[in-house]
Write a protein that holds these residues in place. Structure first.
Motif, PDB file in Angstrom:
ATOM      1  N   VAL A  36       6.442  -4.881  12.376  1.00  0.00           N
ATOM      2  CA  VAL A  36       5.503  -3.866  12.849  1.00  0.00           C
ATOM      3  C   VAL A  36       5.910  -2.500  12.305  1.00  0.00           C
ATOM      4  N   HIS A  37       4.936  -1.813  11.681  1.00  0.00           N
ATOM      5  CA  HIS A  37       5.150  -0.465  11.155  1.00  0.00           C
ATOM      6  C   HIS A  37       4.239   0.516  11.906  1.00  0.00           C
ATOM      7  N   THR A  38       4.495   1.776  11.748  1.00  0.00           N
ATOM      8  CA  THR A  38       3.603   2.814  12.278  1.00  0.00           C
ATOM      9  C   THR A  38       2.882   3.486  11.108  1.00  0.00           C
ATOM     10  N   GLY A  39       1.839   4.222  11.437  1.00  0.00           N
ATOM     11  CA  GLY A  39       1.159   4.999  10.396  1.00  0.00           C
ATOM     12  C   GLY A  39      -0.231   4.537  10.050  1.00  0.00           C
ATOM     13  N   GLY A  40      -0.664   3.389  10.573  1.00  0.00           N
ATOM     14  CA  GLY A  40      -2.025   2.945  10.342  1.00  0.00           C
ATOM     15  C   GLY A  40      -2.316   2.588   8.898  1.00  0.00           C
ATOM     16  N   ILE A  41      -3.589   2.671   8.523  1.00  0.00           N
ATOM     17  CA  ILE A  41      -4.031   2.194   7.216  1.00  0.00           C
ATOM     18  C   ILE A  41      -3.470   3.035   6.071  1.00  0.00           C
ATOM     19  N   SER A  42      -3.288   4.331   6.297  1.00  0.00           N
ATOM     20  CA  SER A  42      -2.743   5.178   5.229  1.00  0.00           C
ATOM     21  C   SER A  42      -1.331   4.757   4.859  1.00  0.00           C
ATOM     22  N   ALA A  43      -0.527   4.441   5.872  1.00  0.00           N
ATOM     23  CA  ALA A  43       0.837   3.970   5.622  1.00  0.00           C
ATOM     24  C   ALA A  43       0.827   2.627   4.908  1.00  0.00           C
ATOM     25  N   ALA A  44      -0.140   1.780   5.246  1.00  0.00           N
ATOM     26  CA  ALA A  44      -0.232   0.470   4.598  1.00  0.00           C
ATOM     27  C   ALA A  44      -0.543   0.615   3.118  1.00  0.00           C
ATOM     28  N   VAL A  45      -1.493   1.506   2.782  1.00  0.00           N
ATOM     29  CA  VAL A  45      -1.849   1.707   1.372  1.00  0.00           C
ATOM     30  C   VAL A  45      -0.640   2.185   0.580  1.00  0.00           C
ATOM     31  N   GLU A  46       0.095   3.143   1.131  1.00  0.00           N
ATOM     32  CA  GLU A  46       1.278   3.661   0.436  1.00  0.00           C
ATOM     33  C   GLU A  46       2.347   2.578   0.290  1.00  0.00           C
ATOM     34  N   PHE A  47       2.540   1.810   1.354  1.00  0.00           N
ATOM     35  CA  PHE A  47       3.590   0.783   1.341  1.00  0.00           C
ATOM     36  C   PHE A  47       3.314  -0.271   0.270  1.00  0.00           C
ATOM     37  N   TYR A  48       2.062  -0.704   0.159  1.00  0.00           N
ATOM     38  CA  TYR A  48       1.754  -1.814  -0.744  1.00  0.00           C
ATOM     39  C   TYR A  48       1.532  -1.366  -2.184  1.00  0.00           C
ATOM     40  N   ARG A  49       1.614  -0.094  -2.438  1.00  0.00           N
ATOM     41  CA  ARG A  49       1.591   0.340  -3.839  1.00  0.00           C
ATOM     42  C   ARG A  49       2.838  -0.131  -4.570  1.00  0.00           C
ATOM     43  N   GLY A  50       3.912  -0.336  -3.814  1.00  0.00           N
ATOM     44  CA  GLY A  50       5.152  -0.764  -4.450  1.00  0.00           C
ATOM     45  C   GLY A  50       5.734  -2.032  -3.882  1.00  0.00           C
ATOM     46  N   ALA A  51       4.951  -2.767  -3.083  1.00  0.00           N
ATOM     47  CA  ALA A  51       5.466  -3.996  -2.469  1.00  0.00           C
ATOM     48  C   ALA A  51       4.345  -5.030  -2.404  1.00  0.00           C
ATOM     49  N   PRO A  52       4.700  -6.316  -2.489  1.00  0.00           N
ATOM     50  CA  PRO A  52       3.677  -7.365  -2.368  1.00  0.00           C
ATOM     51  C   PRO A  52       3.152  -7.446  -0.947  1.00  0.00           C
ATOM     52  N   THR A  53       1.900  -7.871  -0.821  1.00  0.00           N
ATOM     53  CA  THR A  53       1.307  -7.987   0.508  1.00  0.00           C
ATOM     54  C   THR A  53       1.641  -9.344   1.121  1.00  0.00           C
ATOM     55  N   PRO A  54       1.767  -9.410   2.445  1.00  0.00           N
ATOM     56  CA  PRO A  54       2.087 -10.674   3.128  1.00  0.00           C
ATOM     57  C   PRO A  54       0.839 -11.540   3.259  1.00  0.00           C
ATOM     58  N   ASN A  55       0.971 -12.639   4.000  1.00  0.00           N
ATOM     59  CA  ASN A  55      -0.188 -13.506   4.238  1.00  0.00           C
ATOM     60  C   ASN A  55      -1.259 -12.792   5.055  1.00  0.00           C
TER      61      ASN A  55
ATOM     62  N   ARG B  95     -14.835   6.791   7.341  1.00  0.00           N
ATOM     63  CA  ARG B  95     -13.531   6.977   6.700  1.00  0.00           C
ATOM     64  C   ARG B  95     -12.743   5.664   6.677  1.00  0.00           C
ATOM     65  N   LEU B  96     -12.878   4.850   7.733  1.00  0.00           N
ATOM     66  CA  LEU B  96     -12.185   3.561   7.774  1.00  0.00           C
ATOM     67  C   LEU B  96     -12.640   2.669   6.617  1.00  0.00           C
ATOM     68  N   ILE B  97     -13.955   2.632   6.355  1.00  0.00           N
ATOM     69  CA  ILE B  97     -14.477   1.820   5.266  1.00  0.00           C
ATOM     70  C   ILE B  97     -13.910   2.286   3.927  1.00  0.00           C
ATOM     71  N   ALA B  98     -13.867   3.599   3.737  1.00  0.00           N
ATOM     72  CA  ALA B  98     -13.339   4.147   2.480  1.00  0.00           C
ATOM     73  C   ALA B  98     -11.869   3.791   2.304  1.00  0.00           C
ATOM     74  N   GLU B  99     -11.086   3.892   3.387  1.00  0.00           N
ATOM     75  CA  GLU B  99      -9.665   3.568   3.301  1.00  0.00           C
ATOM     76  C   GLU B  99      -9.457   2.068   3.046  1.00  0.00           C
ATOM     77  N   LEU B 100     -10.318   1.225   3.606  1.00  0.00           N
ATOM     78  CA  LEU B 100     -10.211  -0.217   3.372  1.00  0.00           C
ATOM     79  C   LEU B 100     -10.488  -0.555   1.913  1.00  0.00           C
ATOM     80  N   ASP B 101     -11.401   0.160   1.304  1.00  0.00           N
ATOM     81  CA  ASP B 101     -11.659  -0.058  -0.118  1.00  0.00           C
ATOM     82  C   ASP B 101     -10.419   0.291  -0.937  1.00  0.00           C
ATOM     83  N   THR B 102      -9.720   1.345  -0.531  1.00  0.00           N
ATOM     84  CA  THR B 102      -8.471   1.701  -1.213  1.00  0.00           C
ATOM     85  C   THR B 102      -7.399   0.634  -0.983  1.00  0.00           C
ATOM     86  N   LEU B 103      -7.329   0.117   0.251  1.00  0.00           N
ATOM     87  CA  LEU B 103      -6.359  -0.936   0.560  1.00  0.00           C
ATOM     88  C   LEU B 103      -6.620  -2.178  -0.281  1.00  0.00           C
ATOM     89  N   ALA B 104      -7.893  -2.505  -0.504  1.00  0.00           N
ATOM     90  CA  ALA B 104      -8.236  -3.699  -1.280  1.00  0.00           C
ATOM     91  C   ALA B 104      -7.659  -3.636  -2.683  1.00  0.00           C
TER      92      ALA B 104
END
Length: 436
Positions: A61-80, A92-101
């Motif tokens: 479990v991490h903190t920071g929401g979707i923005s933290a997830a996008v930053e984290f996975y720029r340099g790490a593989p995503t889990p299941n 804004r949530l939809i836009a951030e999800l597109d970035t996460l994708a």
């Protein structure tokens, strides 16, 4: 978000944990990472990670929401599975999800926990392949059942329930109760049941069913690396049309010191093939016995009404309540009630001390049980009209959820008619001796 797997099971409301408890199945061996915006959701996910159903999953479990997830996975593989909590407005949530994708690996699934009960938002998430959308606040059982449903395959309906029977003290008849309940479940419900005798050194299931199989549960445990459905089928001994037995060897040619997860591979395969698995757990306290009880869907404690049994039963109940906070308390069956000249704790007092009502009280009847055991029969086969047979039927229905405990408690707890019959049978014999 085309690289996110499409498998939607959405619930826009906030279902209560108790209502979804029965639907929450064990989560497979997956990696899960959560990025939360609030401590409440983070706490719920952390508590879910400690539940027995999540024992195979690796959760962080991490903190920071979707923005933290996008930053984290720029340099790490995503889990299941990625779990995102967001308090962002829908646009804004939809836009951030597109970035996460853009930073998600193929096959990664995403579950969103939002703070907006918005049908339009849900439809947009659906289009982007989000696997689940929940509305905060969420409880532990909602989190578990939602993750379970995401990974539920078409054959998941076949995943069987595991019912563990254990005696609070040696010699209280837990094995006899387990065997009779398993036989009753197979006969009454007409669905397949596997009875697994986990007492490899001294198990009596083979004797109780008048069987002497050459193979059984020992091979399933010691050869767990090559255990599959084909091998399992060869190890099963047929008891009835719907009842099969994994018999214990009951030999002392080797020791049976198992590690904590020794029985898990066998149980996974068994549960994937039959609706019900009855586990006859011996009265031992080892890491594997503790793990088996904690992991079972239902635990039934069999106890006799005396002080040692009361102490041991309380210890078991306390442990299970602490280790299984999201499960119903274990079921209690009082056995060997009414032994002549033996001081006993009354069933009501026994229940009051434990704050747990027994689902059944089985009277002491050595002739009936002894005859059935010597003939390799179940109680209903030895005497179909006996009240004890009805009690086993009640227990089978209660633990499977087909009968309410409160409705059946009065009949199960009432020993007066049985004791009256026993007294009536004894009076003519006593009179005959006095005449002689």
């Amino acid at each position: 978000m085309s690289n996110l797997a499409y498998d939607v099971d959405v619930d826009l409301g906030r279902p209560e944990g108790q209502a979804r408890m029965a639907d929450a199945r064990p989560v497979p061996r997956i990696t899960i990472q959560a990025f939360c915006d609030t401590p409440e959701v983070a706490g719920a996910i952390e508590m879910a990670a400690n539940d027995r159903r999540m024992g195979r999953a690796h959760v962080k479990v991490h903190t920071g929401g979707i923005s933290a997830a996008v930053e984290f996975y720029r340099g790490a593989p995503t889990p299941n599975l990625v779990v995102i909590e967001s308090r962002m407005p829908p646009e804004r949530l939809i836009a951030e999800l597109d970035t996460l994708a853009e930073v998600c690996d193929a096959g990664t699934r995403v579950m969103i926990i939002g703070h907006s009960n918005d049908v339009t938002l849900y439809r947009e998430l659906l289009k982007r392949g989000i696997s689940e959308y929940l509305v905060a606040p969420v409880d532990v059982m909602t989190v578990i059942s939602s993750i379970s449903n995401i990974y539920r395959e078409s054959s998941a309906e076949k995943l069987g329930q595991a019912y563990a029977f254990v005696g609070s003290k040696g010699g209280v008849g837990a094995s006899t109760v387990a065997h009779n309940v398993a036989w009753t479940m197979a006969r009454v419900f007409g669905s397949d049941v596997i009875l697994a005798d986990l007492d490899l050194a001294f198990g009596t299931a083979g004797l109780d069913f008048n069987l002497d199989p050459t193979q059984g549960i020992a091979e399933a445990v010691f050869d767990r690396d090559r255990l599959d459905e084909v091998l399992l089928d060869r190890l099963l001994a047929k008891c009835e049309d719907h009842l099969s037995l994994l018999a214990a060897p009951a030999t002392l040619d080797r020791s049976y010191d198992f590690d904590e997860g020794a029985f898990e591979p066998m149980l996974e395969i068994v549960q994937a093939n039959v609706p019900s698995v009855v586990l006859d757990v011996p009265h031992v306290w080892t890491s594997w016995a503790k793990r088996t009880l904690i992991s079972a869907d239902e635990v039934v404690i069999v106890a006799a009404p005396d002080l040692a049994n009361l102490r041991n039963t309380k210890a078991l109940i306390d442990l299970l309540r602490q280790a299984r906070p999201n499960d119903a308390p274990p079921k209690l069956v009082l056995n060997q009630v009414g032994v002549p000249k033996r001081p006993e704790i009354k069933p009501d007092d026994f229940a009051a001390a434990l704050q747990l009502e027994p689902i059944a009280s089985i009277p002491f009847d050595p002739l009936l049980f002894g005859t059935a055991a010597n003939n390799g029969q179940m109680i209903a086969e030895a005497s179909a009209k006996t009240t004890v047979s009805d009690i086993f039927s009640d227990v089978a229905q209660i633990i499977t959820g087909r009968k309410d405990v409160k409705r059946s408690r009065k009949g199960a707890m009432s020993l007066a008619p049985l004791l009256e019959k026993l007294r009536a049978k004894q009076k003519p014999k006593a009179k005959a001796r006095r005449t002689a």
